[in-house]
Structures are given as structure tokens and as C-alpha cells.
Enzyme design. Structure first.
Site, PDB file in Angstrom:
ATOM      1  N   CYS A  80     -34.894 -10.603  23.888  1.00 57.05           N
ATOM      2  CA  CYS A  80     -34.496  -9.586  22.566  1.00 57.05           C
ATOM      3  C   CYS A  80     -34.844  -7.959  22.997  1.00 57.05           C
ATOM      4  O   CYS A  80     -35.042  -7.934  24.234  1.00 57.05           O
ATOM      5  CB  CYS A  80     -34.942  -9.978  21.350  1.00 57.05           C
ATOM      6  SG  CYS A  80     -36.766  -9.917  20.901  1.00 57.05           S
ATOM      7  N   SER A 102     -37.042 -13.001  20.126  1.00 55.08           N
ATOM      8  CA  SER A 102     -37.318 -13.891  21.252  1.00 55.08           C
ATOM      9  C   SER A 102     -38.630 -14.607  21.173  1.00 55.08           C
ATOM     10  O   SER A 102     -38.412 -15.860  21.939  1.00 55.08           O
ATOM     11  CB  SER A 102     -37.114 -13.061  22.765  1.00 55.08           C
ATOM     12  OG  SER A 102     -38.068 -12.051  22.801  1.00 55.08           O
TER      13      SER A 102
END
Length: 163
Positions: free
Chosen positions: A9, A16
């Protein structure tokens, strides 16, 4: 041979790490520890060395997931050791494909929600960082929904590999 997945991310403190934690739990439940490894990173270095956002930690722990995490930035050199790079939104997808040293590496990059048949056309996991706890709950729901399909895809890839 170990199958390696990295979730990515923006800052590696919300989406993430949540995806990494959920997927690791799915891998353990499927008795694939040692055959599949998961980690995460960010497209930028803003939070490198920091732990996960406390709201992400709270939601993960509330739902029984591990929350131990240290943020780091994704490096192009990692493509060679990874089998799959999972982007949490279309901006990450573009950034990672642009970063990929080869076309083969670019093909390793996929959107997480593409593994959720119920996701429809909107495959981005919204960034919960600037909102409240409900955004983190929504993120977790999306991650959980896609993790089953991702695990099925990884299992399929493992069929051709030595244990």
C-alpha cells in the site's frame, strides 16, 4: 521451494500490514506454513521503521490476528525473489508495475480485490488512514473476502512446485 507474496500500500502502516496478517493466518489455517511466506511494504518511505497504525492493530487484534509489524518501503530488487506482489489499490498497481525491472516482474503485480468475485468493478481497498475506526473495519472485511480467493490461487501455483 517457498512461494513468496508481498502486499503493498502507500505507507505500509494500514492496508498492507492488515492484508499480510490476514493472509498469514489463512496460510497457517491451510497448513501451508513453510511453503508460503507473506510480508508487506509501502510504495513510499514516509513511515519506514514505524509500527502499524494503532487503529489497524486494534482491529486486527479484535478479530484474532497478529499485529506485529514494522513498516518498510518496497524495493525494485525484491521482484526477483517474489512470486506475487499484491497491490491494495490501482495507484499502487501502477506504481509497482512502473517500478518492475522486467515485463515478467510487472506481470507479478495484482490487485488484492481481483481475488474476490463479489468485488465487482471497484477493486480498490480504500485508505482508512484519514478516517475513523469504521474504515479499518471495512478494510479488514475487504481483505478477508479477497484472502480466500488469493489463497486458492496460490494453492494452484503450488501444485507444480516441490514441497
Amino acid at each position: 521451494m517457498t512461494y513468496r507474496v508481498c502486499f503493498v500500500c502507500t505507507g505500509n502502516i494500514c492496508r498492507s500490514p492488515m492484508a499480510e496478517s490476514v493472509f498469514r493466518a489463512r496460510v497457517a489455517e491451510a497448513d501451508l506454513d513453510g511453503r508460503v511466506e507473506a510480508d508487506s511494504a509501502g510504495t513510499g518511505d514516509w513511515h519506514e521503521g514505524d509500527g502499524a497504525d494503532p487503529r489497524a492493530v486494534s482491529v486486527l487484534e479484535e478479530h484474532g490476528y497478529d499485529s506485529d509489524h514494522t513498516a518498510r518501503q518496497f524495493q525494485a530488487s525484491w521482484f526477483s525473489r517474489l512470486d506475487l506482489v499484491i497491490a491494495l489499490d490501482s495507484g499502487h498497481l501502477r506504481a509497482l508495475r512502473d517500478l518492475a525491472p522486467t515485463e515478467e516482474d510487472a506481470r507479478k503485480v495484482r490487485l488484492l480485490r481481483s481475488y474476490d468475485p463479489a468485488a465487482g468493478d471497484d477493486l480498490d481497498v480504500p485508505d482508512p488512514y484519514f478516517g475513523g475506526l469504521d474504515g479499518f473495519e471495512e478494510c479488514l472485511e475487504m481483505v478477508e473476502a479477497a484472502s480466500e480467493g488469493l489463497l486458492a490461487a496460490v494453492r494452484e501455483q503450488l501444485k507444480g512446485r516441490a514441497a
